[in-house]
Design a protein around this motif. Structure first.
Motif, PDB file in Angstrom:
ATOM      1  N   ASN A  10     -14.708  56.340 -28.512  1.00  0.00           N
ATOM      2  CA  ASN A  10     -13.656  55.324 -28.384  1.00  0.00           C
ATOM      3  C   ASN A  10     -12.480  55.868 -27.571  1.00  0.00           C
ATOM      4  OD1 ASN A  10     -12.921  52.674 -28.980  1.00  0.00           O
ATOM      5  ND2 ASN A  10     -11.592  53.341 -30.645  1.00  0.00           N
ATOM      6  N   LYS A  11     -11.618  54.980 -27.143  1.00  0.00           N
ATOM      7  CA  LYS A  11     -10.473  55.319 -26.286  1.00  0.00           C
ATOM      8  C   LYS A  11     -10.960  55.966 -24.987  1.00  0.00           C
ATOM      9  CE  LYS A  11      -7.212  56.037 -30.110  1.00  0.00           C
ATOM     10  NZ  LYS A  11      -5.991  56.696 -30.547  1.00  0.00           N
ATOM     11  N   GLN A  12     -12.085  55.481 -24.483  1.00  0.00           N
ATOM     12  CA  GLN A  12     -12.596  56.107 -23.259  1.00  0.00           C
ATOM     13  C   GLN A  12     -11.661  55.881 -22.077  1.00  0.00           C
ATOM     14  OE1 GLN A  12     -16.365  54.608 -21.910  1.00  0.00           O
ATOM     15  NE2 GLN A  12     -15.692  52.485 -21.865  1.00  0.00           N
ATOM     16  N   ASP A  13     -10.767  54.906 -22.192  1.00  0.00           N
ATOM     17  CA  ASP A  13      -9.798  54.685 -21.112  1.00  0.00           C
ATOM     18  C   ASP A  13      -8.872  55.891 -20.928  1.00  0.00           C
ATOM     19  OD1 ASP A  13      -8.852  53.859 -23.723  1.00  0.00           O
ATOM     20  OD2 ASP A  13      -7.012  53.178 -22.760  1.00  0.00           O
ATOM     21  N   LEU A  14      -8.720  56.713 -21.990  1.00  0.00           N
ATOM     22  CA  LEU A  14      -7.837  57.877 -21.909  1.00  0.00           C
ATOM     23  C   LEU A  14      -8.592  59.142 -21.503  1.00  0.00           C
ATOM     24  CD1 LEU A  14      -5.743  57.352 -25.190  1.00  0.00           C
ATOM     25  CD2 LEU A  14      -5.018  56.857 -22.847  1.00  0.00           C
ATOM     26  N   ASP A  66     -13.520  51.120 -25.446  1.00  0.00           N
ATOM     27  CA  ASP A  66     -12.065  51.181 -25.603  1.00  0.00           C
ATOM     28  C   ASP A  66     -11.547  49.798 -25.932  1.00  0.00           C
ATOM     29  OD1 ASP A  66     -11.447  49.770 -23.121  1.00  0.00           O
ATOM     30  OD2 ASP A  66     -12.065  51.609 -22.116  1.00  0.00           O
ATOM     31  N   ALA A  67     -10.249  49.733 -26.196  1.00  0.00           N
ATOM     32  CA  ALA A  67      -9.676  48.483 -26.683  1.00  0.00           C
ATOM     33  C   ALA A  67      -9.760  47.369 -25.642  1.00  0.00           C
ATOM     34  CB  ALA A  67      -8.235  48.714 -27.120  1.00  0.00           C
ATOM     35  N   GLY A  68     -10.042  47.734 -24.384  1.00  0.00           N
ATOM     36  CA  GLY A  68     -10.149  46.711 -23.338  1.00  0.00           C
ATOM     37  C   GLY A  68     -11.541  46.100 -23.257  1.00  0.00           C
ATOM     38  N   PRO A 111      -8.631  59.228 -38.995  1.00  0.00           N
ATOM     39  CA  PRO A 111      -7.437  58.411 -38.746  1.00  0.00           C
ATOM     40  C   PRO A 111      -7.064  58.419 -37.267  1.00  0.00           C
ATOM     41  CG  PRO A 111      -7.008  60.063 -40.459  1.00  0.00           C
ATOM     42  CD  PRO A 111      -8.380  60.318 -39.946  1.00  0.00           C
ATOM     43  N   ASN A 112      -6.549  57.284 -36.823  1.00  0.00           N
ATOM     44  CA  ASN A 112      -6.000  57.162 -35.462  1.00  0.00           C
ATOM     45  C   ASN A 112      -7.060  57.055 -34.361  1.00  0.00           C
ATOM     46  OD1 ASN A 112      -3.442  56.932 -34.202  1.00  0.00           O
ATOM     47  ND2 ASN A 112      -3.821  58.863 -33.179  1.00  0.00           N
ATOM     48  N   VAL A 113      -8.321  56.991 -34.758  1.00  0.00           N
ATOM     49  CA  VAL A 113      -9.374  56.958 -33.740  1.00  0.00           C
ATOM     50  C   VAL A 113      -9.534  55.548 -33.145  1.00  0.00           C
ATOM     51  CG1 VAL A 113     -11.347  56.510 -35.272  1.00  0.00           C
ATOM     52  CG2 VAL A 113     -11.642  57.968 -33.256  1.00  0.00           C
ATOM     53  N   GLY A 114      -8.866  54.583 -33.790  1.00  0.00           N
ATOM     54  CA  GLY A 114      -8.897  53.220 -33.257  1.00  0.00           C
ATOM     55  C   GLY A 114      -9.800  52.289 -34.053  1.00  0.00           C
ATOM     56  N   LYS A 115     -10.086  52.662 -35.292  1.00  0.00           N
ATOM     57  CA  LYS A 115     -11.011  51.852 -36.097  1.00  0.00           C
ATOM     58  C   LYS A 115     -10.430  50.463 -36.395  1.00  0.00           C
ATOM     59  CE  LYS A 115     -12.222  52.834 -40.442  1.00  0.00           C
ATOM     60  NZ  LYS A 115     -12.954  53.250 -41.660  1.00  0.00           N
ATOM     61  N   SER A 116      -9.168  50.418 -36.831  1.00  0.00           N
ATOM     62  CA  SER A 116      -8.589  49.095 -37.155  1.00  0.00           C
ATOM     63  C   SER A 116      -8.538  48.213 -35.918  1.00  0.00           C
ATOM     64  CB  SER A 116      -7.165  49.207 -37.697  1.00  0.00           C
ATOM     65  OG  SER A 116      -7.022  50.314 -38.497  1.00  0.00           O
ATOM     66  N   THR A 117      -8.157  48.804 -34.799  1.00  0.00           N
ATOM     67  CA  THR A 117      -8.066  48.027 -33.554  1.00  0.00           C
ATOM     68  C   THR A 117      -9.431  47.422 -33.222  1.00  0.00           C
ATOM     69  OG1 THR A 117      -6.392  49.574 -32.783  1.00  0.00           O
ATOM     70  CG2 THR A 117      -7.392  48.170 -31.112  1.00  0.00           C
ATOM     71  N   LEU A 118     -10.457  48.247 -33.312  1.00  0.00           N
ATOM     72  CA  LEU A 118     -11.805  47.763 -32.980  1.00  0.00           C
ATOM     73  C   LEU A 118     -12.246  46.682 -33.968  1.00  0.00           C
ATOM     74  CD1 LEU A 118     -14.477  47.973 -31.407  1.00  0.00           C
ATOM     75  CD2 LEU A 118     -15.145  49.821 -32.948  1.00  0.00           C
TER      76      LEU A 118
HETATM   77  P1  GDP Z   1      -7.198  53.798 -37.020  1.00  0.00           P
HETATM   78  O1  GDP Z   1      -6.284  54.720 -37.766  1.00  0.00           O
HETATM   79  O2  GDP Z   1      -8.497  54.465 -36.686  1.00  0.00           O
HETATM   80  O3  GDP Z   1      -7.410  52.474 -37.671  1.00  0.00           O
HETATM   81  O4  GDP Z   1      -6.516  53.572 -35.591  1.00  0.00           O
HETATM   82  P2  GDP Z   1      -5.738  52.300 -34.988  1.00  0.00           P
HETATM   83  O5  GDP Z   1      -6.690  51.187 -34.703  1.00  0.00           O
HETATM   84  O6  GDP Z   1      -4.569  52.009 -35.839  1.00  0.00           O
HETATM   85  O7  GDP Z   1      -5.272  52.906 -33.579  1.00  0.00           O
HETATM   86  C1  GDP Z   1      -4.455  54.050 -33.474  1.00  0.00           C
HETATM   87  C2  GDP Z   1      -3.677  53.994 -32.171  1.00  0.00           C
HETATM   88  O8  GDP Z   1      -4.560  54.081 -31.056  1.00  0.00           O
HETATM   89  C3  GDP Z   1      -2.898  52.691 -31.988  1.00  0.00           C
HETATM   90  O9  GDP Z   1      -1.677  53.002 -31.367  1.00  0.00           O
HETATM   91  C4  GDP Z   1      -3.792  51.878 -31.058  1.00  0.00           C
HETATM   92  O10 GDP Z   1      -3.061  50.951 -30.279  1.00  0.00           O
HETATM   93  C5  GDP Z   1      -4.393  52.956 -30.190  1.00  0.00           C
HETATM   94  N1  GDP Z   1      -5.720  52.598 -29.672  1.00  0.00           N
HETATM   95  C6  GDP Z   1      -6.755  52.074 -30.376  1.00  0.00           C
HETATM   96  N2  GDP Z   1      -7.834  51.904 -29.579  1.00  0.00           N
HETATM   97  C7  GDP Z   1      -7.467  52.340 -28.354  1.00  0.00           C
HETATM   98  C8  GDP Z   1      -8.159  52.440 -27.091  1.00  0.00           C
HETATM   99  O11 GDP Z   1      -9.333  52.128 -26.940  1.00  0.00           O
HETATM  100  N3  GDP Z   1      -7.437  52.962 -26.062  1.00  0.00           N
HETATM  101  C9  GDP Z   1      -6.155  53.366 -26.177  1.00  0.00           C
HETATM  102  N4  GDP Z   1      -5.546  53.854 -25.097  1.00  0.00           N
HETATM  103  N5  GDP Z   1      -5.479  53.277 -27.341  1.00  0.00           N
HETATM  104  C10 GDP Z   1      -6.127  52.784 -28.406  1.00  0.00           C
END
Ligand code: GDP
Length: 288
Positions: A58-62, A87-89, A123-130
């Motif tokens: 995840n977050k492959q855009d970075l 990634d989130a896009g 944590p912070n890996v982007g699970k909630s966002t996905l």
């Molecule tokens: P969780 O703790 O795994 O649930 O992570 P969150 O979904 O809360 O995301 C943590 C942070 O990473 C937030 O600031 C998101 O906006 C950011 N984020 C999540 N997915 C991506 C992604 O694919 N790309 C980038 N650049 N940021 C992301």
């Protein structure tokens, strides 16, 4: 100092996940594409042994696209494992994820017994966002459903496809020192559990080897070749006005600037570990 950090509720998470795994057909592990190995969970791998696994970088855009390809090939070469970048896009994350899971467990699922998938990640890996991007109105209320604990989310991604999200997390036991620093640099470690200057110096050391042009460009530094990490941090501090009275550089402030930039992708698309490096780090850690 090596990074050691444990968010709370580890044992509870382990119990919940062990319980849930009994009915799970495929385990999805969400990894940070900038540090796939460090953000992976060896404990989950042991608990899910024998189950098909989908590794999402995840977050492959970075991350550095060429290195993401190396990691995808590395995971795809493992038995019962598939890997994909995300990634989130991503336009249709649910479709991508469902298709990969169906391929991993072609004989499971159906309307009688849906394909059941568990998603895990640090944590912070982007699970909630996905999950939010996939679920919108589809999150099932689990409060009074037998066999689903009240904290658990069940997301119905298709008629015959259920995604379980177990709250709480398994945090990797940090055995590889570089992995700890990479987790800290990525923002996964609580601020109180790390020394930002130390983490930044480790980050700069790596960037100087693999991403010196990006580093120079970001901070308009002319001459980083042959410099030590702390010298570069000083140069950045001076450029950015992180200067104390008497002209000394405020290294803490400079470190915060670099960490924030790195996390926001401002230094460029960067990956902090490569498969061959990871193997060498792991080997050295085991030898100690
Ligand atoms: P969780 O703790 O795994 O649930 O992570 P969150 O979904 O809360 O995301 C943590 C942070 O990473 C937030 O600031 C998101 O906006 C950011 N984020 C999540 N997915 C991506 C992604 O694919 N790309 C980038 N650049 N940021 C992301």
């Amino acid at each position: 100092m090596a990074i050691q950090w444990f968010p709370g509720h580890m044992n509870k998470a382990r119990k919940d996940i062990t319980e849930r795994l009994k009915e799970i057909d495929v385990v999805i592990e969400l990894l940070d594409a900038r540090l796939p190995a460090s953000s992976a969970n060896p404990m989950l791998a042991r608990m899910a042994k024998g189950k098909p696994r989908l590794m999402i970088l995840n977050k492959q855009d970075l991350a550095d696209p060429a290195i993401t390809q190396q990691w995808l090939a590395w995971y795809n070469a493992k038995p019962h494992t598939q890997a994909l970048g995300m990634d989130a896009g991503e336009r249709a994350p649910a479709q991508k994820l469902v298709a990969a899971c169906r391929e991993l467990a072609p004989n499971r699922g159906g309307l009688e017994k849906p394909l059941r998938v568990l998603i895990c990640g640090i944590p912070n890996v982007g699970k909630s966002t996905l999950i939010n991007s996939m679920s919108s109105r589809k999150i099932a209320k689990t409060g009074n459903m037998p066999g689903v604990t009240k904290n658990e989310q069940r997301i119905i991604l298709a008629d015959d496809f259920e995604l379980f999200d177990t709250p709480g997390m398994l945090w990797p036991k940090i055995e590889v020192e570089e992995g700890g620093y990479n987790l800290a640099a990525s923002g996964a470690v609580g601020r109180n559990a790390m020394d930002e200057e130390e983490v930044t110096l480790e980050l700069l050391k790596y960037l100087l080897v693999h991403y010196a042009p990006e580093l120079s460009a970001r901070y308009k530094l002319d001459d980083v070749e042959g410099r030590q990490d702390w010298q570069v941090l000083e140069m950045i501090g001076r450029k950015r006005g992180a200067v104390l009275s008497g002209g000394r550089i405020n290294m803490q402030k400079a470190a915060e600037i670099v960490l924030t930039d790195f996390r926001d992708g401002q230094v460029g698309r960067i990956t902090l570990e490569r498969p061959d490096e990871w193997l060498a780090w792991e080997k050295r850690a085991k030898a100690i």
